[in-house]
Design a protein around this motif. Structure first.
Motif, short mmCIF file in Angstrom:
data_model
loop_
_atom_site.label_atom_id
_atom_site.label_comp_id
_atom_site.label_asym_id
_atom_site.label_seq_id
_atom_site.Cartn_x
_atom_site.Cartn_y
_atom_site.Cartn_z
N ASN A 120 0.82 -1.22 0.00
CA ASN A 120 0.00 0.00 0.00
C ASN A 120 0.85 1.27 0.00
N GLY A 121 2.15 1.14 -0.23
CA GLY A 121 2.99 2.33 -0.28
C GLY A 121 3.58 2.71 1.07
N ALA A 122 3.54 1.80 2.02
CA ALA A 122 4.19 1.98 3.32
C ALA A 122 3.79 3.28 4.03
N PRO A 123 2.47 3.45 4.28
CA PRO A 123 2.02 4.69 4.95
C PRO A 123 2.49 4.78 6.40
N ARG A 124 2.73 6.02 6.82
CA ARG A 124 3.21 6.25 8.18
C ARG A 124 2.11 6.01 9.22
N GLY A 125 0.93 6.56 8.97
CA GLY A 125 -0.15 6.43 9.96
C GLY A 125 -0.08 7.55 10.98
N ASN A 126 -0.92 7.44 11.98
CA ASN A 126 -1.02 8.47 13.01
C ASN A 126 0.13 8.32 14.01
N PRO A 127 0.95 9.38 14.18
CA PRO A 127 2.09 9.28 15.11
C PRO A 127 1.64 8.90 16.53
N ASP A 128 0.41 9.27 16.90
CA ASP A 128 -0.06 8.95 18.25
C ASP A 128 -0.26 7.45 18.47
N ASP A 129 -0.35 6.70 17.37
CA ASP A 129 -0.54 5.25 17.50
C ASP A 129 0.75 4.52 17.88
N ALA A 130 1.90 5.19 17.73
CA ALA A 130 3.18 4.50 17.90
C ALA A 130 3.41 4.08 19.35
N PRO A 131 3.89 2.88 19.56
CA PRO A 131 4.27 2.48 20.92
C PRO A 131 5.49 3.28 21.37
N ALA A 132 5.72 3.33 22.67
CA ALA A 132 6.91 4.02 23.19
C ALA A 132 8.15 3.37 22.60
N PRO A 133 9.17 4.20 22.29
CA PRO A 133 10.40 3.60 21.73
C PRO A 133 11.04 2.63 22.74
N MET A 134 11.77 1.67 22.22
CA MET A 134 12.46 0.72 23.09
C MET A 134 13.70 1.39 23.67
N ALA A 135 14.08 0.99 24.87
CA ALA A 135 15.29 1.54 25.49
C ALA A 135 16.44 0.57 25.24
N TRP A 136 17.02 0.60 24.03
CA TRP A 136 18.13 -0.29 23.71
C TRP A 136 19.42 0.25 24.31
N PRO A 137 20.30 -0.62 24.77
CA PRO A 137 21.60 -0.14 25.23
C PRO A 137 22.32 0.55 24.07
N SER A 138 22.98 1.68 24.35
CA SER A 138 23.53 2.47 23.24
C SER A 138 24.72 1.77 22.60
#
Ligand code: HEC
Length: 430
Positions: A120-138
């Protein structure tokens, strides 16, 4: 616990605590409130967090990050192709045999969701739907400073060269036995380290063994596998009360598989060990065993697509089987592990039916099976020496046992502990 386990278990735990949409595990195609088409923020990102970002983020060996929309968007078509071929995430077990602690593989629903998103063209969608980012070790040590850090002697990597398999050793300098809590491996030039196996050798003042191939080294007295770094790996942390032993006076052997990457480099890999407190004796001491077809019996005729070898190992005592890691080279295509119980009943334990030598995956059992004394572990390996095998370097060759990738091997590496060990300080003597 193997490399990847930490990433995926960590990822899962984080998601549970940060409270992303409940559809994380399955993906979802629609909600009554929203549009029916999958979007990045709502449907795709939660899957990437669990199954991809452990490797695909900045500072790792994977070629690109899949953390943000901007990073993931240009890779849409490649992602669709890799997940449909089940080449990503790297996981090659049949779905019907074995349950693993850290299985990152995608469900059919998840594959359909991502595929539809790309189509479908890889739509972004609503930013509010995004889960919290993961806290990966840097970067650096993911589990914090180790108690002991050993650095491999320098290994030269030529800019342009075939695969190289150097082995180097370094003394631990330990003046007393120590039980390991975790092992972490940090290559200096990540992309050139295709994989790396670390062994403990000797100890108690014994001279380091001369073992040179991974079968002898993993199985021989005084030489035992400690850890295996495959692409995208991270720390091995042992379950509570479970450990490996690092003997006083022992050495660490680094068995590299290196890929040249166009630059002249010197590789110095660091390995970090964290110990259980002094005086603490863990209940379960892991024994590393390499079950193998044997050097002489492996003779694969030219053009044969389905060359089978069966090899076994009898358990003298009751054990708990913790993990299983098949090892073959370019012609390897499948390796199964069954338990033939004393009753005669056969219990299928693992079926790695899409083996690829590119990834050395360690499969850690979700519910480690207890196997009674007298059980025979039966391994069946399958090699494909036909022209249909896309990575076969020479279908006209008679292929025999050898360390080079153009030769073959058939080894099942397993780790287990005995339920009532006789002498916990000598795991390798039986
Ligand atoms: C265990 C680490 C690991 C995991 C998990 C993983 N990847 Fe990869 N991926 C890699 C590495 C390393 C490469 C580089 C190519 C190779 O070595 O096979 C790669 C390559 C790729 C490529 C090809 C890139 C190119 O250069 O064309 C795509 C696409 C991809 N991964 C997508 C994914 C997706 C989507 C997921 C999750 C569903 C995922 N990967 C999970 C490590 C991983």
């Amino acid at each position: 616990m193997n490399a990847r386990s930490r990433h995926f278990l960590g990822a899962l735990a984080l998601l549970l605590f940060t409270g992303p949409p409940s559809a994380v595990a399955q993906g979802r195609t629609a909600t009554p409130a929203g549009p029916t088409e999958p979007t990045f923020t709502r449907d795709v990102l939660p899957i990437f967090q669990v199954s991809c970002q452990g490797c695909h983020r900045s500072g790792t060996s994977a070629p690109m990050s899949l953390v943000t929309y901007e990073e993931a968007r240009p890779w849409g078509r490649a992602i669709k192709q890799k997940i449909m071929a089940r080449e990503m995430p790297p996981w090659f077990s049949s779905k019907s045999v074995g349950e693993y602690a850290d299985d990152p593989s995608l469900t059919d629903t998840q594959i359909a969701t991502i595929t539809k998103w790309v189509d479908n063209g890889a739509p972004r969608g609503n930013p509010d739907d995004a889960p919290a980012p993961m806290a990966w070790p840097s970067s650096g040590w993911q589990l914090g400073e180790p108690d002991l850090v050993l650095t491999s002697p320098p290994v030269q990597v030529a800019a342009i060269a075939g695969d190289a398999f150097p082995e180097v050793e370094v003394v631990t300098g330990l003046t007393e036995d120590r039980y390991l809590r975790s092992i972490e491996i940090l290559p200096e030039n990540d992309p050139v380290v295709h994989h790396l196996v670390i062994f403990t050798v000797g100890g108690d003042g014994a001279a380091p063994s001369e073992a040179s191939d991974d079968q002898r080294c993993a199985g021989g007295a005084g030489c035992s596998k400690l850890a295996n770094l495959a692409k995208g790996g991270s720390p091995d942390t042992f379950a509570d009360g479970t450990s490996r032993l690092l003997r006083k006076g022992s050495s660490i052997r680094f068995q590299f598989h290196l890929h040249a990457n166009g630059k002249n480099l010197v590789e110095r890999t660091r390995v970090g060990f964290r110990f259980y407190p002094k005086g603490y004796v863990p209940k379960n001491l892991l024994v590393a065993k390499a079950i193998s077809s044997g050097v002489r019996t492996l003779v694969i005729p030219p053009g044969v697509a389905d060359y089978q070898s069966i090899f076994t190992f009898k358990l003298e005592r009751e054990v708990v089987l913790v993990d299983y890691q098949p090892h073959m080279h370019y012609r390897g295509k499948r390796m199964t592990l069954d338990a033939i119980l004393p009753s005669g009943q056969i219990q299928a334990l693992s079926d790695i039916d899409r083996f690829t030598q590119n990834w050395q995956v360690n499969y850690v059992y979700k519910n480690p099976p207890t196997l009674p004394a007298g059980t025979v572990l039966r391994v069946t390996s399958y090699h494909d020496n036909s022209a249909a095998n896309k990575v076969n370097p020479d279908p006209t060759a008679v292929v025999t046992w050898g360390e080079r990738s153009v030769d073959e091997m058939a080894i099942a590496h397993i780790d287990y502990y005995e339920t009532s060990p006789l002498t916990p300080k000598s795991p390798d003597r039986r």
